[in-house]
Design a protein around this motif. Structure first.
Motif, PDB file in Angstrom:
ATOM      1  N   SER A  49     -25.402  29.718   3.162  1.00 24.86           N
ATOM      2  CA  SER A  49     -24.475  29.740   4.216  1.00 24.86           C
ATOM      3  C   SER A  49     -25.043  30.145   5.533  1.00 24.86           C
ATOM      4  O   SER A  49     -26.072  31.121   5.574  1.00 24.86           O
ATOM      5  CB  SER A  49     -23.563  30.961   3.998  1.00 24.86           C
ATOM      6  OG  SER A  49     -22.463  30.943   5.021  1.00 24.86           O
ATOM      7  N   VAL A  50     -25.013  29.271   6.751  1.00 27.84           N
ATOM      8  CA  VAL A  50     -25.707  29.518   7.788  1.00 27.84           C
ATOM      9  C   VAL A  50     -24.872  29.603   8.943  1.00 27.84           C
ATOM     10  O   VAL A  50     -23.886  28.809   9.082  1.00 27.84           O
ATOM     11  CB  VAL A  50     -26.755  28.525   8.139  1.00 27.84           C
ATOM     12  CG1 VAL A  50     -27.507  28.522   9.402  1.00 27.84           C
ATOM     13  CG2 VAL A  50     -27.887  28.264   6.994  1.00 27.84           C
ATOM     14  N   PHE A  51     -24.888  30.916   9.599  1.00 31.98           N
ATOM     15  CA  PHE A  51     -23.922  30.902  10.763  1.00 31.98           C
ATOM     16  C   PHE A  51     -24.681  30.606  12.003  1.00 31.98           C
ATOM     17  O   PHE A  51     -25.950  30.907  12.372  1.00 31.98           O
ATOM     18  CB  PHE A  51     -23.527  32.370  10.982  1.00 31.98           C
ATOM     19  CG  PHE A  51     -22.556  32.532  11.891  1.00 31.98           C
ATOM     20  CD1 PHE A  51     -21.324  32.240  12.034  1.00 31.98           C
ATOM     21  CD2 PHE A  51     -22.983  33.165  13.239  1.00 31.98           C
ATOM     22  CE1 PHE A  51     -20.244  32.390  12.921  1.00 31.98           C
ATOM     23  CE2 PHE A  51     -22.095  33.380  14.203  1.00 31.98           C
ATOM     24  CZ  PHE A  51     -20.727  32.971  14.108  1.00 31.98           C
ATOM     25  N   GLY A  52     -24.018  29.701  12.892  1.00 38.15           N
ATOM     26  CA  GLY A  52     -24.700  29.429  14.276  1.00 38.15           C
ATOM     27  C   GLY A  52     -23.652  28.837  15.167  1.00 38.15           C
ATOM     28  O   GLY A  52     -22.783  28.161  14.269  1.00 38.15           O
ATOM     29  N   GLN A 100     -19.906  29.001  14.355  1.00 35.49           N
ATOM     30  CA  GLN A 100     -19.173  28.526  13.007  1.00 35.49           C
ATOM     31  C   GLN A 100     -20.134  28.574  12.010  1.00 35.49           C
ATOM     32  O   GLN A 100     -21.252  28.905  11.885  1.00 35.49           O
ATOM     33  CB  GLN A 100     -19.033  26.854  13.180  1.00 35.49           C
ATOM     34  CG  GLN A 100     -20.326  26.034  13.169  1.00 35.49           C
ATOM     35  CD  GLN A 100     -20.246  24.636  13.558  1.00 35.49           C
ATOM     36  OE1 GLN A 100     -19.136  24.203  13.193  1.00 35.49           O
ATOM     37  NE2 GLN A 100     -21.183  23.906  13.908  1.00 35.49           N
ATOM     38  N   THR A 101     -19.798  28.637  10.652  1.00 39.02           N
ATOM     39  CA  THR A 101     -20.369  28.791   9.665  1.00 39.02           C
ATOM     40  C   THR A 101     -20.619  27.483   8.490  1.00 39.02           C
ATOM     41  O   THR A 101     -19.540  26.795   8.540  1.00 39.02           O
ATOM     42  CB  THR A 101     -19.589  29.957   8.569  1.00 39.02           C
ATOM     43  OG1 THR A 101     -19.907  31.333   9.182  1.00 39.02           O
ATOM     44  CG2 THR A 101     -20.690  30.064   7.104  1.00 39.02           C
ATOM     45  N   ILE A 102     -22.038  27.157   8.247  1.00 36.43           N
ATOM     46  CA  ILE A 102     -22.188  25.738   7.714  1.00 36.43           C
ATOM     47  C   ILE A 102     -22.599  26.190   6.352  1.00 36.43           C
ATOM     48  O   ILE A 102     -23.581  27.083   6.192  1.00 36.43           O
ATOM     49  CB  ILE A 102     -23.219  25.157   8.449  1.00 36.43           C
ATOM     50  CG1 ILE A 102     -22.927  24.733   9.811  1.00 36.43           C
ATOM     51  CG2 ILE A 102     -23.542  23.751   7.490  1.00 36.43           C
ATOM     52  CD1 ILE A 102     -23.772  23.956  10.648  1.00 36.43           C
ATOM     53  N   GLU A 103     -21.753  25.738   5.284  1.00 37.46           N
ATOM     54  CA  GLU A 103     -22.134  26.225   3.747  1.00 37.46           C
ATOM     55  C   GLU A 103     -22.771  24.853   3.219  1.00 37.46           C
ATOM     56  O   GLU A 103     -22.082  23.850   3.264  1.00 37.46           O
ATOM     57  CB  GLU A 103     -21.040  26.548   3.265  1.00 37.46           C
ATOM     58  CG  GLU A 103     -20.355  27.942   3.856  1.00 37.46           C
ATOM     59  CD  GLU A 103     -19.211  28.728   3.073  1.00 37.46           C
ATOM     60  OE1 GLU A 103     -18.796  27.957   1.982  1.00 37.46           O
ATOM     61  OE2 GLU A 103     -18.878  29.748   3.426  1.00 37.46           O
ATOM     62  N   THR A 104     -23.829  24.952   2.511  1.00 39.80           N
ATOM     63  CA  THR A 104     -24.558  23.949   1.749  1.00 39.80           C
ATOM     64  C   THR A 104     -24.557  24.334   0.291  1.00 39.80           C
ATOM     65  O   THR A 104     -25.172  25.206   0.080  1.00 39.80           O
ATOM     66  CB  THR A 104     -25.891  23.665   2.258  1.00 39.80           C
ATOM     67  OG1 THR A 104     -25.693  23.285   3.782  1.00 39.80           O
ATOM     68  CG2 THR A 104     -26.537  22.346   1.607  1.00 39.80           C
TER      69      THR A 104
END
Length: 131
Positions: free
Chosen positions: A71-74, A77-81
């Protein structure tokens, strides 16, 4: 030999024999997820471009395993892979760029390999996508 830093043909097995590769044991009963293999089909949009549509190639059974989740926040927004490993019986024509559908979930195929070069199974590295 091995200790000298140079490998000679006889260091890989019996002289004149093909290289030894270990067969991977896999329980075929673990192929319990019903998957749909899909391929992208470009559809003309009438303006000189195209839209993407997905055509069903085959329904098959496979093993679906989660490999990693991040999970990357930037940018607020949070992008989950989430990545998965999908194992299926060997089948010609399975390529990177295709995808598997499992119910409402979709897994894009990144790589396809035969783990022991025996022609029995294919292992696909996939990334789950939100549709």
């Amino acid at each position: 030999g091995f200790l000298s830093g140079w490998l000679r043909p006889h260091d890989f097995g019996l002289p004149g024999a093909p290289p030894v590769t270990a067969k991977i044991f896999f329980d075929p009963g673990a192929l319990s997820h019903e998957l749909v293999l899909e391929q992208c089909v470009p559809v003309p949009d009438g303006l000189g471009g195209h839209a993407e549509d997905w055509a069903q190639i085959a329904a098959l059974f496979g093993r679906l395993e989660t490999v990693s989740a991040a999970s990357v926040f930037g940018a607020a927004q949070t992008i989950e892979t989430t990545t998965h490993r999908v194992t299926i019986r060997h089948r010609a024509g399975v390529l990177a760029g295709m995808r598997f559908a499992f119910g409402t979930r979709v897994f894009e195929i990144a790589t396809v390999r035969d783990p022991d070069e025996s022609g029995r199974y294919l292992v696909c590295a996939t990334r789950e996508v939100t549709t």
